[in-house]
Design a protein around this motif. Structure first.
Motif, short mmCIF file in Angstrom:
data_model
loop_
_atom_site.label_atom_id
_atom_site.label_comp_id
_atom_site.label_asym_id
_atom_site.label_seq_id
_atom_site.Cartn_x
_atom_site.Cartn_y
_atom_site.Cartn_z
N GLU A 1 60.50 67.14 -27.32
CA GLU A 1 60.26 67.61 -28.67
C GLU A 1 61.62 67.76 -29.34
O GLU A 1 62.61 68.07 -28.69
N MET B 1 49.09 58.58 -25.72
CA MET B 1 50.02 58.23 -24.65
C MET B 1 50.19 56.72 -24.65
O MET B 1 49.20 55.98 -24.71
N ARG C 1 51.01 70.20 -22.84
CA ARG C 1 52.45 70.34 -22.60
C ARG C 1 52.75 70.31 -21.12
O ARG C 1 53.73 69.71 -20.69
N THR D 1 58.04 63.58 -22.81
CA THR D 1 58.46 63.28 -24.17
C THR D 1 59.14 64.51 -24.74
O THR D 1 58.56 65.59 -24.75
N LEU E 1 55.68 57.09 -24.45
CA LEU E 1 55.61 58.36 -25.15
C LEU E 1 54.26 59.03 -24.91
O LEU E 1 53.28 58.38 -24.58
N ALA E 2 54.26 60.33 -25.03
CA ALA E 2 53.03 61.11 -24.89
C ALA E 2 53.14 62.28 -25.85
O ALA E 2 54.03 63.11 -25.71
N ILE E 3 52.27 62.30 -26.86
CA ILE E 3 52.37 63.38 -27.86
C ILE E 3 51.01 64.04 -28.08
O ILE E 3 49.96 63.45 -27.82
N MET F 1 51.25 68.69 -18.98
CA MET F 1 51.13 67.32 -18.50
C MET F 1 52.24 66.44 -19.06
O MET F 1 52.22 65.24 -18.89
N GLY F 2 53.20 67.04 -19.78
CA GLY F 2 54.35 66.28 -20.26
C GLY F 2 54.25 65.80 -21.70
O GLY F 2 55.12 65.10 -22.19
N PHE F 3 53.15 66.16 -22.39
CA PHE F 3 53.01 65.75 -23.79
C PHE F 3 53.91 66.63 -24.67
O PHE F 3 54.07 67.81 -24.40
N ALA F 4 54.47 66.03 -25.71
CA ALA F 4 55.28 66.78 -26.66
C ALA F 4 54.43 67.11 -27.88
O ALA F 4 53.66 66.26 -28.33
N VAL F 5 54.56 68.32 -28.40
CA VAL F 5 53.85 68.68 -29.61
C VAL F 5 54.60 68.11 -30.81
O VAL F 5 55.82 68.25 -30.91
N VAL F 6 53.86 67.45 -31.70
CA VAL F 6 54.46 66.81 -32.87
C VAL F 6 53.59 67.16 -34.07
O VAL F 6 52.38 67.31 -33.92
#
Lengths: 692, 337
Positions: free
Chosen positions: A384, B213, B120, A382, B184-186, B122-127
């Motif tokens: 940013e 996720m 991060r 995803t 999505l993954a956040i 693992m592919g997660f986005a910081v939001v």
């Protein structure tokens, strides 16, 4: 909630140790937070989530134990018939509010011999942490803990007009509840939202005799002289009970259950169970049938469950046979269909089990969450947003740059008091205020980080930590035209001396120290900032305050906190602080670095020592010098400043070092001398400087 | 020539012996052995000697030069030795090194950064999302209706009308899912507020990290995998995980997640109340009602969400026993991280 292990064993034939059962229940979602030994019994303290009102009873828990252990559930059989008397007439009940009270049942029980309860009953009541009162009251409590249905017994002979009316309270009506408190009914004004604002009461011909579902009245309570009772078993609207309970600040075992919703399908059973016990123990009689008003039909909820859905939600294949077995043990009725299972939800679960996902949780709970494998999902990258990445990058540089300069990061409360704002002479107009603050101390959303920074400084100084360098990156909050905004600010605060040791003397940290730290920070994040005069700031001494500008905007302030402010917050040390709008700072930041070729040709310097009027600023001198020959003057440094009684009043001495370097060649001595000469001439012409 | 050389040798040796310090000795060395020194001068004269004298002179030069070098070296050593033995000139190396001021980022900042870094990878986005929220995002869209006991777990500060201080980071889920396409993954760090009276374990302001996720066929098994990997990286290889069924309005099924006590490794201690387990996460599969509220087809997509209290994790990780320490900003606390 308290549950007796011995009591549970009346309904499920289990033999395991209490501790084992506690562990099993915890792992099925019924968290046992404590176990007390009480004689031969164990009392479990349970934390029951708000979605499971059906667990607020011993039969409810026993049903769960049965599902987990696969042992049969034996619910007590009730036979009331032998206590019927044709002489007794059904009582008169008028249901005026069938929305707030969808179903109301009442039964008359007569010829009571009120007295102490038998030993077994006292034991059960006391195990629940209550005091035994008399046989009738104890039985209504017993049935509450057994079935989860709150009951109320009115002294029938004390009901005016011998009738019950279910209605809303009129403003100004009063009741003295069984706890001896006089309570006046008022329209509920605590919630701004729409909806009924009335409290539901049970009344006789004249006055309320109970706050419906919450507490009964003292006048009609069962006493040792009571002969006849009206036994109420009802379903009250959960929202109605919750609002009244909150509004009146009165929460009881009864209201706790009604606001979570009782089992509308169990109202008559519970009444029958209590009536049978009362008739047996208090040697009384009742009429055949029951007064049953309101909604009598109860259409069961049916859900189609796809085993494939179970797999996609849990990530493990559970066979249809096992799914059906689990659901059946939990009281659901199941029927196989082509690719799915038809599930009929029992009435005690109808508020909680609404869709397929709810059934999946039931299956997973009993199957065991920890029997489900651990699998990494496919990676989802995803992105940013660019702006967020940039902000993140800059905040990281800001934190590390300030830490490397010796600043500690603080975190202060976003909530402050009106008084805090006054102390700093800040404007109060655009502040956001909480409707329900914990206290006046934390009522306002801060509009500046300086309040918190000064509190942190004050705390440290009081603790004897006199040398401070702190910063914070957090939000401030504003109200603009009734729109709420939040914005990240950066604050810095200084107090005391620099670190010293045997080789280095301490130096008082002052505004130049803070200015230098900020200059280093601005370089680190690529901000082209300048310091300008600041005419007024509520917090700073006007003679030592500067505005920080970047991109033609004021982005922050820096200064010495003025004495008047320090006195109000009882700080007796000099404090220097800065506050910068971090979002404006970041907008002007160019953190990406570019390499400039290193100049091959050596540079050299000349010192200029002068005496000038104190009013001539270093900045103007520096500009003048640079303009003397921009192509070879690389930098201008202030080496020394002297003011004092050794020189004429109104003057100061400055020692300035000018660096010369060319990108094209090694500078000839004559060229440097020429520039130096020009500088000296300009200083004399423009600033009337005396050169030495 | 020979005589000249012998004289030179004698004078040089006596001057070496007379040298009082290393600087004197260096001057003597340059005088005799330097590039333009006495020895060099003598050597320059050899070529003018008659051939018969050349070999003897050469031999003598070859003897004198190393002899002088050795004398100088000996004298050098004697200086060093003397210096070592002289307490007045000896440096006291037990004195502390110079002090460098170093600042510290806040332990909460560090913990958030550690947590986000793991996800991060693992592919997660910081939001991030706002702290002032609407009642819709904080409650209704998350299946927490007004006047429902499920709100009891979320006592909230209200501002006015529909606005409040978010009582959890979950409203960011609502915001993000409404605006972005799945999958999505956040991961969402941030401040949250609840009207809890302040004591050693409660604070009206604290921090949470929320994760979400959404993909086709994301399952509870995946949630278990991701959280196990996270806990392993945060707390260490030997960590154990335990999922207990629980209730959260916005997930179904829901779980509370315990890790084996990081203090006693599960044996039972005061930190874990003798249970051997520490509750650190709430988690579950996104409730179809939440998907409906944000316009995601719950037949096509499934998802998991989880949340954790940053202060709690920092307290466990660093052994901090009072949550108030995080907001007091005492430098004796801050400087430990």
């Amino acid at each position: 909630m308290k549950i007796s292990y011995d009591w549970i064993r009346k309904y499920v034939p289990i033999k395991m140790r209490a501790q084992n059962l506690a562990e099993k229940l915890t792992m099925a979602g019924l968290e046992i937070t404590g176990t007390d030994k009480r004689g031969d019994d164990f009392i479990f303290e349970l934390e029951i989530t708000s979605n499971r009102p059906d667990w607020l009873s011993h039969i409810g828990i026993a049903r769960e134990v049965s599902a987990i252990t696969k042992k049969p559930l034996n619910i007590p059989q009730i036979s009331l018939q032998k206590y019927f008397s044709a002489d007794i007439k059904k009582p008169q009940v008028i249901l005026q509010e069938n929305v707030l009270c969808p179903r109301y049942t009442a039964r008359l029980i007569t010829g009571l011999a009120i007295g102490p309860s038998p030993k077994w009953l006292i034991g059960r009541i006391e195990a629940m942490g209550l005091r035994a009162v008399n046989n009738v009251v104890d039985i209504t409590n017993f049935v509450l803990f057994e079935t989860g249905q709150p009951l109320h017994a009115f002294d029938y002979d004390k009901l005016k007009g011998k009738k019950i009316i279910i209605r809303t309270a009129k403003a100004g009506e009063e009741i003295i509840t069984i706890d001896g408190e006089k309570r006046k009914f008022q329209p509920q004004t605590d919630q701004p939202s729409a909806g009924k604002k009335d409290t539901l009461v049970i009344a006789d011909e004249n006055t309320p005799v109970a706050i419906a579902g919450i507490m009964g009245g003292l006048n009609t309570e069962v006493t040792s002289s009571t002969k006849n009772i009206l036994l109420e078993s009802a379903y009250f609207d959960p929202v109605c009970i919750r609002r009244a309970s909150k509004f009146m600040g009165l929460s009881t075992d009864s209201s706790y259950r009604f606001e979570r919703s009782v089992d509308i399908g169990n109202i008559i059973n519970a009444s029958d169970r209590a009536a049978a016990l009362i008739c047996a123990i208090a040697k009384a009689k009742t009429h055949q049938g029951i007064v049953d008003l309101g909604k009598k039909t109860n259409t069961p909820v049916t859900i189609t469950l796809r085993p494939d859905r179970v797999y996609s939600l849990l990530g493990v294949r559970i066979s249809s046979t096992e799914i059906k077995s689990i659901l059946t043990r939990l009281g659901f009725k199941v029927k196989s269909q082509a690719n799915s299972i038809k599930v009929i939800v029992p009435s005690f679960r109808k508020n909680d089990i609404i869709g397929e996902a709810d059934l999946v949780e039931e299956i997973a709970r009993i199957y065991g969450y920890n029997n489900i494998p651990m699998v990494m999902p496919r990676a989802i990258v995803t992105e940013e947003s660019e702006s967020f990445k940039q902000k993140n990058k800059i905040t990281a540089i800001v934190r590390s740059a300030l830490a490397s300069l010796g600043f500690n990061e603080m975190l202060t409360y976003s909530l402050i008091s009106k008084d805090d704002i006054k102390k700093l002479d800040m404007p109060e107009l655009d502040t956001i205020s909480l409707q329900n603050p914990l206290s006046e101390q934390y009522q306002i959303m801060r509009t500046s980080l300086l309040n918190g920074a000064l509190k942190a400084a004050s705390h440290n100084i009081n603790m004897g930590n006199l040398n401070l360098k702190l910063f914070e990156l957090s939000n401030v909050y504003h109200k603009e035209n009734n729109v709420f905004t939040e914005n990240m600010n950066l604050s810095l605060i200084l107090c005391g001396d620099t670190a010293s040791d045997w080789n280095k003397k301490p130096r008082a940290m002052d505004i130049f120290y803070l200015k230098g730290a900020l200059t280093t920070l601005f370089n680190a994040i690529g901000v082209d900032a300048a310091f300008q005069e600041l005419s007024h700031h509520p917090c700073f001494d006007s003679s030592e305050a500067l505005a920080i500008t970047a991109g033609n905007k004021i982005i922050g302030v820096i200064g010495r906190v003025q004495g008047a402010v320090l006195r109000k917050i009882d700080i007796k040390k000099d404090i220097y602080a800065a506050e910068i709008n971090a979002e404006l700072l970041f907008e002007n930041s160019r953190p990406d670095k570019h390499f400039n070729a290193i100049v091959k040709f050596p540079g050299s310097y000349r010192d200029v020592s002068m005496s000038v009027d104190s009013g001539v600023s270093f900045e103007s001198i520096s500009m003048l010098i640079k303009e003397a020959n921009r192509s070879i003057i690389k930098d201008v440094f202030l080496q020394e400043e002297y003011r004092g009684d050794k020189i004429a009043e109104g003057k100061r001495n400055l020692l300035i070092r000018v660096y010369y370097q060319s990108k094209e060649k090694t500078l000839a001595e004559a060229e440097i001398e020429a520039a130096d000469g020009l500088i000296r001439k300009k200083l004399i012409d423009n600033f009337n400087a005396t050169l030495r | 020539m020979i005589e000249q050389l012998n004289n030179l040798k004698e004078t040089a040796i006596s001057q070496i012996k007379e040298a009082k310090n290393a600087d004197d000795l260096e001057a003597v060395r340059i005088k005799y052995l330097g590039r333009k020194g006495e020895m060099a001068k003598v050597m320059g004269l050899i070529s003018s000697l008659p051939d018969s004298e050349k070999p003897a002179a050469g031999r003598l030069i070859n003897q004198v030069k190393p002899l002088l070098e050795e004398e100088i070296s000996k004298k050098q050593k004697s200086f060093t030795l003397a210096e070592k033995q002289n307490p007045q000139s000896k440096k006291d190396l037990t004195m502390p090194g110079h002090r460098f001021e170093s600042g510290h980022t806040h332990p909460i900042t560090q913990t958030i950064s550690d947590i986000c870094a793991i996800f991060r990878h693992m592919g997660f986005a910081v939001v991030e999302g706002p702290e002032i929220e609407t009642e819709h995002n904080n409650f209704e869209a998350l299946n927490i209706p007004l006047n429902h006991p499920s709100r009891d777990a979320f006592d909230t500060f209200y501002i006015k009308n529909e606005f409040l201080l978010r009582s959890h980071t979950s409203p960011v889920q609502v915001r993000y899912m409404t605006k972005h396409k799945s999958p999505l993954a956040i991961i969402v760090p941030g401040k949250v507020f609840r009207p809890d009276a302040v004591d050693a374990s409660h604070s009206f302001m604290f921090h949470q990290v929320e994760g979400l996720m959404v993909d086709e066929r994301v399952s509870l098994a995946h949630l278990r995998g991701v959280l196990f990997e996270f806990c392993r990286q945060l707390f260490g290889e030997d960590i154990k995980l335990r999922f207990r069924p629980h209730f959260f309005p916005f997930t179904e099924p829901s779980a509370e997640v315990d890790v084996s006590c990081i203090i006693c490794k599960g044996a039972g201690c005061s930190v874990c109340s003798q249970k051997g387990w520490l509750e650190i996460l709430g988690a579950g599969m996104v409730n179809p009602k939440v998907f409906k509220a944000v316009g995601i087809d719950s037949e096509k997509y499934t998802g998991f969400a989880f949340g954790m209290g940053v202060e709690r994790i920092a307290m466990l990780k660093y052994g901090i026993n009072d949550i108030r320490l995080f907001f007091e900003n005492d430098i004796r606390f801050l400087e430990q991280f």
